[in-house]
Design a protein around this motif. Sequence first.
Motif, PDB file in Angstrom:
ATOM      1  N   VAL A 143      73.784  91.347  32.011  1.00 55.31           N
ATOM      2  CA  VAL A 143      74.801  91.707  32.579  1.00 55.31           C
ATOM      3  C   VAL A 143      76.288  91.558  32.239  1.00 55.31           C
ATOM      4  N   MET A 144      76.623  91.050  30.476  1.00 50.85           N
ATOM      5  CA  MET A 144      77.637  91.197  29.478  1.00 50.85           C
ATOM      6  C   MET A 144      77.558  92.115  29.188  1.00 50.85           C
ATOM      7  N   PHE A 145      76.264  92.638  28.425  1.00 52.71           N
ATOM      8  CA  PHE A 145      76.258  94.387  27.881  1.00 52.71           C
ATOM      9  C   PHE A 145      76.854  94.781  28.741  1.00 52.71           C
ATOM     10  N   ILE A 146      76.200  94.789  30.279  1.00 52.24           N
ATOM     11  CA  ILE A 146      76.788  96.324  31.339  1.00 52.24           C
ATOM     12  C   ILE A 146      78.144  96.399  31.361  1.00 52.24           C
ATOM     13  N   ASN A 165      80.592  94.967  29.448  1.00 52.37           N
ATOM     14  CA  ASN A 165      81.172  95.459  28.958  1.00 52.37           C
ATOM     15  C   ASN A 165      81.055  96.916  28.496  1.00 52.37           C
ATOM     16  N   ALA A 166      80.278  97.372  28.526  1.00 47.50           N
ATOM     17  CA  ALA A 166      80.022  99.109  27.948  1.00 47.50           C
ATOM     18  C   ALA A 166      80.789  99.417  29.676  1.00 47.50           C
ATOM     19  N   ARG A 212      84.838  99.356  28.780  1.00 48.17           N
ATOM     20  CA  ARG A 212      85.292 100.213  27.547  1.00 48.17           C
ATOM     21  C   ARG A 212      84.411 102.124  28.015  1.00 48.17           C
ATOM     22  N   PHE A 213      84.017 102.162  28.397  1.00 48.13           N
ATOM     23  CA  PHE A 213      83.319 103.888  28.768  1.00 48.13           C
ATOM     24  C   PHE A 213      85.013 104.114  29.679  1.00 48.13           C
ATOM     25  N   PRO A 244      88.099 100.844  23.723  1.00 44.76           N
ATOM     26  CA  PRO A 244      87.928  99.652  23.622  1.00 44.76           C
ATOM     27  C   PRO A 244      89.397  99.085  22.801  1.00 44.76           C
ATOM     28  N   PHE A 284      87.152  93.384  23.484  1.00 46.76           N
ATOM     29  CA  PHE A 284      86.743  92.725  22.998  1.00 46.76           C
ATOM     30  C   PHE A 284      87.894  91.050  22.891  1.00 46.76           C
ATOM     31  N   PHE A 315      86.236  89.017  24.894  1.00 48.62           N
ATOM     32  CA  PHE A 315      84.661  87.917  24.719  1.00 48.62           C
ATOM     33  C   PHE A 315      84.932  87.655  24.276  1.00 48.62           C
TER      34      PHE A 315
END
Lengths: 235, 339, 456
Positions: free
Chosen positions: B123-126, B128-129, B132-133, B137, B246, B249
């Motif tokens: 979930v963190m990856f998604i 985060n993406a 950023r998307f 960033p 970031f 995070f």
Amino acid sequence: MNKYFSSSNMTGGYGGVDILNDCGIEVNQGEISVVVGPNGAGKSTAMKAMLGMITLKSGDVILNGKDISGLTPEDRVAQGIAFVPQTMNIFSELTVKENLEMGAFLRNDNINKTIEDIYKLFPILKDKKNQLAGELSGGQRQQVAVGRALMTKPSVLMLDEPTAGVSPIVMDELFDRIIEIKNTGVAIIIVEQNAKQALSIADFGYVLVGGKNKFTGKGSELLNNPEVRKAFLGG
Amino acid sequence: MENFDILNALILLANFVIVPAISYGSQLAIAALGITIVYAVLRFSNFAHGDLMSFGTMTAILFTWLFQNLGITGGVLPTALIALPFAIIVTALLCLLIDKSVYRFYRKQKSHAVVFMIVSVGVMFILNATVRFIIGPNDRTFFDGEKFLIRALDFKASTGLEEGLTIKSTQLITVIVAIITMLLLFYFLQKTKMGKAMRAYSNNEDLALLSGINPDRVVMITWIIVGALGTIAGVLYGLDKSFKPFTYFQLLLPMFAAAIVGGIGNPIGAVVGGYIIAFSEIMLTYAYKKFFIYLLPEHLEPSGLMQFLSTDYKFAISFIILVIVLIIRPTGVFRGKTI
Amino acid sequence: MIEKYRAPLAFLVMALLLAIVGFGQSWSVALGIINLCIISAIMALGVNLQWGYAGLFNAGVMGFTALGGLTAVLISHQPIYEAWSGAGSGILLSGFILISAGFGIYFVHKKIEKIILKRTLIIFIIGITLIGLNIFYGPSVSIIESINPAKTGFLGGLGLPIIVSWLVAAFVAGFVAWIIGKITLGLRSDYLAIATLGISEIVIAILKHEDWLSRGVRNVTGLDRPVPYEIELQKTTWFIDLIASINTSKLQAAQILSDRQDILNKLVIDGSSIFVKLCYAGLFILVLLIIYFLSHLALQSPWGRMLRAIRDNEDAASAMGKNIVAKHLQVFVIGSAIIGIAGAMLTTLDGQFTPGSYQPLRFTFIIWVMVIVGGSGNNLGSIFGGFFIWFMWIEAEPLSIAFISLLTNGLDYNSPLRMHLIASAPHLRLFIMGSILLLALRFMPRGVIPEKVSKE
């Protein structure tokens, strides 16, 4: 003729192993049925099966003439069956009063009257109502546990070894309270290790061995039955 | 003027240590509350919480831009405060969506807590993406309105002291919003039926089920609260400093440290832990040279910076405190849950 | 039946994917990907040892990787004698103070019973240490960093062949893992995750800011190589002859001699790059095979069986009197050591050490995706996961851009939305990684090549 709350032909257990083999337990309103037997006889399992916590291979559970075998434990609780587990039977991080309130979670009417009734039954709880339940003594915790279960104003109360780990004096006291509850018209099933004391307050008793009803009868009959005495009551 | 030395030293400390630590501590406390509530009710360490905060903040920024374009601003207050409720709604909805599509499955399977933790990494990856998307960033400031409550120059002029005290309006906003949030949360948990049910579910799941508490309702309300807490913490942090995905995070470490130090699963512990971590971080990285120059006679004045640890290592402080607590008292200051 | 062919099939698909890149783009690109795939596979083996065998969640893979990288620098870089003579003693003394403080605190913690005395002593030791460091450490650092800061400004290394560092890295990473494990193993499982997350952030912070040690964000470049340099190869006769003999037909096609020479020169330049990458690949595969076989042996040994028994039923194992914490500590140290080796190899391959490039998503959590997707508890699975996920990580970016271009085809070329989407497309690869992880966990929780369940 079935009694108010009854089970029959119950067979089943955990993970394929049959702990119950054709066993049945019944109780009428205003009566106490006691289930005794050696360790591993399936006493607690029988009670859990009646609450729907175990999927049975066969057997029926009837409440007031209605087959409730297909209901989930939560639905059976909503139908008026209350259960006091043997362990982990209180919310230790909640206060005594909050424990009682949580017992009445499903109710939307005013619960203050019921709380007062329980304080009358267990006066010590009123004094400790704002204390965390986890900080109470063993006997007091059992009172909280029973009180929580009574908050739904159940027609059936099932107790799984309520006297486990409490002193004899507390045990007598607790049995007295249970008789008081019975006198209000509640049907009570108790699973007990302390067979002698439990049978002495029982209207009806069941001796379970190997998941079967080995002996059934009035509490006093069982107490006087020499076979039962020899095998389970220590002579 | 000699007599004012002590006062000057105290103002210096207030300006560089106490005021920043109180506001940072409030932000951490709200963030750690989110972590601790997920832990208490859903029983796992949520690695996605930092990125959830980042998502909530991004949503608030987008709403802020929208309102600014529409000509709606907060006047002396930052527009982001108007955007906050909308961002909370969006983030809470996202939490519910994630729970329904991801976590629910593992809950039904009664998966081990560590599986949940790995799922939360996904979930963190998604998240985060996604952040950023949508917003990129880079560092962004979205603060508008009146910047200072007290300016150093004004303070010096009116008091005649050598040291100035600056209080940014975001610091006051942080503290006020944080206090309101905590009061609401604790009122909910202690006084309402649903709040008590949440605590009951967290304390003894089986008995909660036997009492007729609906687990799906509890989980739903938990996620709404977690979404709200994450958004509030993220927006307060972003207003006070700036928003960079970031950085959010990286806040995971102090956040977890705060929750664990306080006693994970215990909301009061999370609040206390937040302030412990914030004060330690700022106190241990502050250079006390000037402070001692005010206080000590001339021949005792320090030659070095009198700094315990360089600010580069502020993350190390959360870690060190965490380790000390783990060694001395693994359940945290206020007894948390142990599994 | 299908189970039996899963592993060969998976590796066949992987080989095909790489071949597509080889034929479609170039073999140099494909080899570049393969080399990083191998390093990723080694990291995945390390994580698999910890997670797959023992169920330990290490969220600090990045830190151990970076420690490996630092080891590569410290082993291979030429020593900076000027810095050593100027302030080496100060640094050594500071190190000595720190280590003795560590031992002192440990000793006091273990041996002294009275809490008050214990805490006073510990605070006293910390105080002494701080004063000591203030005297020796600070000034030494300024001296070292002032010596030729544009080029060195650090202590340098030992000047040994860089390949030595691969072994040393295992010990460095293992030692740090031992300390963390000592503190956090035996506590709750999530504490290990948080603690490793923390230690890896701290390792990176140290590497970024302790310039005397690692040159910090100014990076260390031009590290020693275990393989030949392209430029040298291009001048070597046997290599030119080799390239010429491989490409005889191509060369003979050219009519004019000078053309032929041009073609040969180009072939030699391309060939040298491929040759160097092949050399790396050879070395890396050797390391991968050694680690794979050792892990495999370990998994089959009584030790491995006991680990899995503990993982599958911790209560039963502890009831049987197994020392769970000690076993977990062993496997945690070994796994981290393997990650350290991979870290040193990575820095060797890059030829430079860049602390700023260590990102937790890239160096910790991607490795996790590899292990989960490959198949937790299966070493072949981890190797496959390492290859496949690294391949996806590399190819996800062009794929995302292509996808977004396709999606925005209808939009005006200069529309701001299109510009934004195109610019943001690379971030989609994190989205792809997250989706792969979640989909694998949901629909293939045992991975592409699942752990073999021993029949008993």
